[in-house]
Design an enzyme around this catalytic site. Structure first.
Site, PDB file in Angstrom:
ATOM      1  CD  GLU A  30       5.402  -3.669  -7.005  1.00 20.51           C
ATOM      2  OE1 GLU A  30       4.518  -4.105  -6.196  1.00 20.51           O
ATOM      3  OE2 GLU A  30       6.208  -4.416  -7.583  1.00 20.51           O
ATOM      4  CG  HIS A  74       2.853  -6.711  -4.522  1.00 23.05           C
ATOM      5  ND1 HIS A  74       4.205  -6.667  -4.453  1.00 23.05           N
ATOM      6  CD2 HIS A  74       2.275  -7.145  -3.177  1.00 23.05           C
ATOM      7  CE1 HIS A  74       4.493  -7.202  -3.312  1.00 23.05           C
ATOM      8  NE2 HIS A  74       3.272  -7.399  -2.297  1.00 23.05           N
ATOM      9  CD  GLU A 131       1.421  -8.058  -8.661  1.00 21.25           C
ATOM     10  OE1 GLU A 131       2.060  -6.939  -8.920  1.00 21.25           O
ATOM     11  OE2 GLU A 131       1.936  -8.996  -8.024  1.00 21.25           O
TER      12      GLU A 131
END
Lengths: 300, 300
Positions: free
Chosen positions: B16, B105, B168
């Site tokens: 990532e 993330h 995220e």
């Protein structure tokens, strides 16, 4: 032209799941029976890389099909050996039983459905023209051995047989499947097999006598820092702009520090494989093509 | 509330790249100087996995922070050891010098900007409410240790400190960066540090007294075949529909053979992490949440 022996390959890159799912679907749903008169071999290219959800184990399988490498039994890697097994199963390259290969790939780049031709046989351009007639938004990308490697021998799996193409569909992340990418891939394969069936039975489906082709020129590297690490990313104006014209002065990168880097070459190019995950390890940011309109001869 | 010691982590999952690029950008552009009065530690979570462009080397680093595992020096894997190093640097968990952690993330799912909270401290919900005030399209996802693992101790890196969140952002493929995902991630971090700075100086930015929160319920597995392989994909109606209501009878999968599988549970759920590449190896297709509107207390 009468083409009978066909191979459809998925998972030549183990983390491109679309082709693998479609091979499974074809195996389980009497796909062969739909194409009366064609002998279709179905194959997973790199099963070990698929198990690992990686593009390859040791080296890129789709660069392992040069004659020199197929003949060298001392190459130790998994893919160097796997290439020989595939060549035995559907080749041998140069005098293959298989006449036509469709090798299914996916890309993280916004390339839609792209038909990649690895040689300039008129039948392949006619086939590509038919697919474009059925899927008008698809692109034809021609990458000869010479333009791609500077050598005469092509390293792609497709080079085993004279006819066929590498199918590249995106954008999609590696390691997943999506309904839409599965569907686009299926449609391109259906169009290709329809063309083969028609030409086999004497029909002559020539929807056009000219075809827009994007011809490979060279790759473009990411900017790097003093430690030889990639030091930037695709500029917002270039991201997702595959097959859009690019010329001198257009922004192509933003560095980590926030500076803009512009394209410096003279001429008009059409970038492809913009921000393809698989090329980061080679520090390649995108490839350049030139567009030309080819006359399609009817040699059917 | 006066929060001074902050850690921002990128690359807890090595493929990532967004967080890693932003850590590099922060290190090279006097990021610390912009946030007068805050001590901000910047860290790459899993440098070895980043070198390999993989999520992890041996085990998922973001499941390695249970107290039991942090205390067990016999665990042999790379991440089991790396977790102890991180815990030493910014912890120790339970009495950490670092008061607030932001762990960056990305996801292949269509989750936009999602703030994931791992405990129910009122400050974290106030912080999340402020970020949502600044980025109205973001989502708040609460996943307690109990709902996530059934146990009392949370395995996420974020559990080292009492405050902060896992960020995220998606959809994005693994192994690439994109300008838009970098920008959304930066904006969420900027909003968070703005909130911390304001509350530190006695300002009391309470934009709302209620907050829509998606609370983790459970994961949903892909259909499997007799050989225990995934035997289907996310149905077209569910793909990209993160945070949209899902109820009994809604199609969720199409099998490789072409059959449709529908959702069978009573009640209304809100799926997240739909088609996340990282969960295929666990055969997880998506997670279910329930939506509730929380009252936000002003405890600042």
């Amino acid at each position: 032209m009468n083409i009978k022996n066909i191979a459809i390959v998925g998972g030549t890159h183990g983390n491109e799941y679309t082709g693998i799912y479609l091979i499974k679907r074809m195996q389980r749903t009497q796909f062969q029976a739909k194409w009366n008169g064609l002998e279709i071999a179905l194959m997973i290219g790199n099963p070990r890389a698929y198990e690992q959800c990686s593009r390859f184990v040791d080296t890129d399988l789709n660069r392992a099909f040069k004659n020199e490498d197929l003949l060298n039994i001392e190459l130790p890697g998994y893919e160097a050996n796997r290439a020989k097994v595939i060549n035995q199963a559907i080749g041998p390259k140069g005098s293959s039983r298989t006449e036509l290969i469709i090798d299914m790939h996916t890309t993280t780049a916004n390339m839609g459905v792209t038909i990649i031709l690895v040689n300039d046989h008129p039948y392949n351009f006619q086939l590509a023209a038919y697919i474009k007639h059925k899927l008008p938004n698809c692109f034809i990308y021609y990458t000869s051995a010479k333009s791609y490697t500077g050598e005469a021998d092509h390293p792609f799996l497709n080079s085993i047989a004279p006819y066929g193409f590498l199918l590249e569909v995106g954008p999609i992340a590696n390691g997943i499947v999506r309904h839409d990418i599965l569907e686009q891939t299926s449609m391109a394969i259906g169009a290709a097999l329809e063309f083969v069936s028609k030409t086999n039975t004497g029909e002559c489906p020539m929807p056009t006598n000219s075809l827009e082709v994007y011809e490979h020129v060279r790759t473009v590297a990411f900017p790097i820092d003093a430690a030889d690490n990639i030091n930037g990313f695709i500029h917002r104006e270039l991201q997702d702009s595959d097959y859009q014209p690019l010329q001198k002065g257009d922004p192509i990168f933003e560095t980590i520090e926030g500076d803009t880097i512009c394209f410096a070459d003279e001429g008009v190019f059409y970038p492809v494989f913009i921000n393809e995950a698989a090329y980061y390890y080679k520090k390649i940011a995108f490839s350049l093509t030139q567009k030309r309109v080819m006359k399609i001869k009817n040699t059917l």
